[in-house]
Each structure stands twice: as C-alpha cells, then as structure tokens.
Design a protein around this motif. Structure first.
Motif, short mmCIF file in Angstrom:
data_model
loop_
_atom_site.label_atom_id
_atom_site.label_comp_id
_atom_site.label_asym_id
_atom_site.label_seq_id
_atom_site.Cartn_x
_atom_site.Cartn_y
_atom_site.Cartn_z
N LEU A 133 41.20 -51.79 24.74
CA LEU A 133 39.76 -51.85 25.01
C LEU A 133 39.07 -51.00 24.26
O LEU A 133 39.54 -49.63 24.44
N ARG A 134 37.97 -51.18 23.44
CA ARG A 134 37.31 -50.01 22.88
C ARG A 134 35.80 -49.95 23.57
O ARG A 134 35.35 -51.07 23.31
N ARG A 135 35.31 -49.09 24.05
CA ARG A 135 34.18 -49.26 24.79
C ARG A 135 33.03 -49.01 23.64
O ARG A 135 32.98 -48.04 22.85
N ILE A 136 32.11 -49.78 23.73
CA ILE A 136 30.94 -49.74 22.76
C ILE A 136 29.73 -50.03 23.97
O ILE A 136 29.77 -50.07 25.11
N GLY A 137 28.30 -49.93 23.41
CA GLY A 137 27.25 -50.02 24.29
C GLY A 137 26.37 -48.82 24.74
O GLY A 137 26.78 -47.69 24.47
N ALA A 138 25.57 -49.03 25.43
CA ALA A 138 24.76 -47.90 25.81
C ALA A 138 25.00 -47.24 27.14
O ALA A 138 25.95 -47.71 27.68
N LYS A 139 24.58 -46.15 27.46
CA LYS A 139 24.93 -45.37 28.50
C LYS A 139 24.63 -46.36 29.77
O LYS A 139 23.49 -47.18 29.84
N GLN A 140 25.26 -46.31 30.86
CA GLN A 140 25.08 -47.12 31.93
C GLN A 140 25.37 -48.47 31.70
O GLN A 140 25.01 -49.26 32.54
N HIS A 141 25.71 -49.02 30.51
CA HIS A 141 25.73 -50.50 30.38
C HIS A 141 27.12 -50.69 29.24
O HIS A 141 26.78 -50.98 28.21
N ALA A 142 28.25 -50.38 29.76
CA ALA A 142 29.30 -50.50 28.81
C ALA A 142 29.51 -51.94 28.33
O ALA A 142 29.27 -53.04 29.14
N PHE A 143 29.91 -52.12 27.39
CA PHE A 143 30.34 -53.15 26.68
C PHE A 143 31.61 -52.87 25.80
O PHE A 143 31.81 -51.95 25.31
N TYR A 144 32.43 -53.90 25.86
CA TYR A 144 34.03 -53.58 25.34
C TYR A 144 34.50 -54.61 24.21
O TYR A 144 34.28 -55.67 24.39
N ARG A 145 35.11 -53.99 23.39
CA ARG A 145 35.84 -54.91 22.22
C ARG A 145 37.20 -54.68 22.68
O ARG A 145 37.84 -53.82 22.63
N LEU A 146 37.98 -56.15 22.46
CA LEU A 146 39.53 -56.13 22.62
C LEU A 146 39.85 -55.99 21.25
O LEU A 146 39.47 -56.75 20.41
N VAL A 147 40.64 -54.77 20.89
CA VAL A 147 40.89 -54.57 19.58
C VAL A 147 42.35 -54.28 19.50
O VAL A 147 43.08 -53.87 20.47
N VAL A 148 42.82 -54.49 18.38
CA VAL A 148 44.42 -54.28 18.03
C VAL A 148 44.36 -52.80 17.04
O VAL A 148 43.65 -52.85 16.26
N GLY A 149 45.08 -51.66 17.64
CA GLY A 149 44.89 -50.50 17.01
C GLY A 149 46.15 -49.62 17.06
O GLY A 149 46.99 -50.07 17.64
N ASP A 150 46.30 -48.70 16.01
CA ASP A 150 47.58 -47.95 15.97
C ASP A 150 47.35 -47.10 17.22
O ASP A 150 46.07 -46.19 17.25
N SER A 151 48.48 -46.68 18.08
CA SER A 151 48.21 -46.00 19.42
C SER A 151 48.31 -44.34 18.88
O SER A 151 48.36 -43.78 19.76
#
Length: 93
Positions: free
Chosen positions: A7-25
């Motif tokens: 999960l990659r967190r995006i969005g404003a403070k106090q209102h998190a929104f997440y993208r499910l991503v594939v990435g290099d760890s």
C-alpha cells in the motif's frame, strides 16, 4: 530485485487514501512503483476497494509477495482465493 505488492499512502492529513501498488522493496525511499493495481479508501461506509484482479494475479504468479495489509485487501477482493485455485490446478509457479 525483490518485488512486493504493498500500500502506498496518498491523500490529505487525517484523510488517508491508499493505492495498491507493485514495487521494488529493496530500493531506497520506498522503491520504484512498477504498476498500480487499485485503490483503497478506508473512510467510506463501507470502505471502498477496487482491484484489477487480472494484473494482481499476474504479479502473484511471477513471485510478488504481498505485505500483510495488501494480502488482507487482496483476500477481501477475492484475488488470493483465485491465486490459490490456480496454484492447486498447477497453472502457477
């Protein structure tokens, strides 16, 4: 390269929104995002989840490891069940 579904967190403070991503760890700073698989908004009623199941299965079959949080969301979307069925049928690694 170690590939993770996370999960990659995006969005404003106090209102998190997440993208499910594939990435290099292994890359510094969270790693390069290879592909976005969907979104998760925990603030909706019920929480909104959208996943591109075909692409998630593609990455799982190629050895991408989901984090615990991502695994729970993929399970909720039914992707982990499909992956288990494919493995049982011998169509995955």
């Amino acid at each position: 390269m170690a590939v993770k579904i996370k999960l990659r967190r995006i969005g404003a403070k106090q209102h998190a929104f997440y993208r499910l991503v594939v990435g290099d760890s292994l890359a510094a700073g969270g790693g390069k995002v290879l592909e976005s698989l969907g979104t998760y908004d925990p603030h909706g009623e019920p929480p909104a989840l959208s996943v591109v199941a075909e692409r998630a299965l593609h990455w799982l079959q190629r050895g991408a490891e989901p984090t615990d949080s991502a695994r729970q969301l993929l399970r909720r979307a039914g992707v982990m069940r499909q992956f288990a069925e494919l493995r049982a049928a011998g169509k995955a690694q």
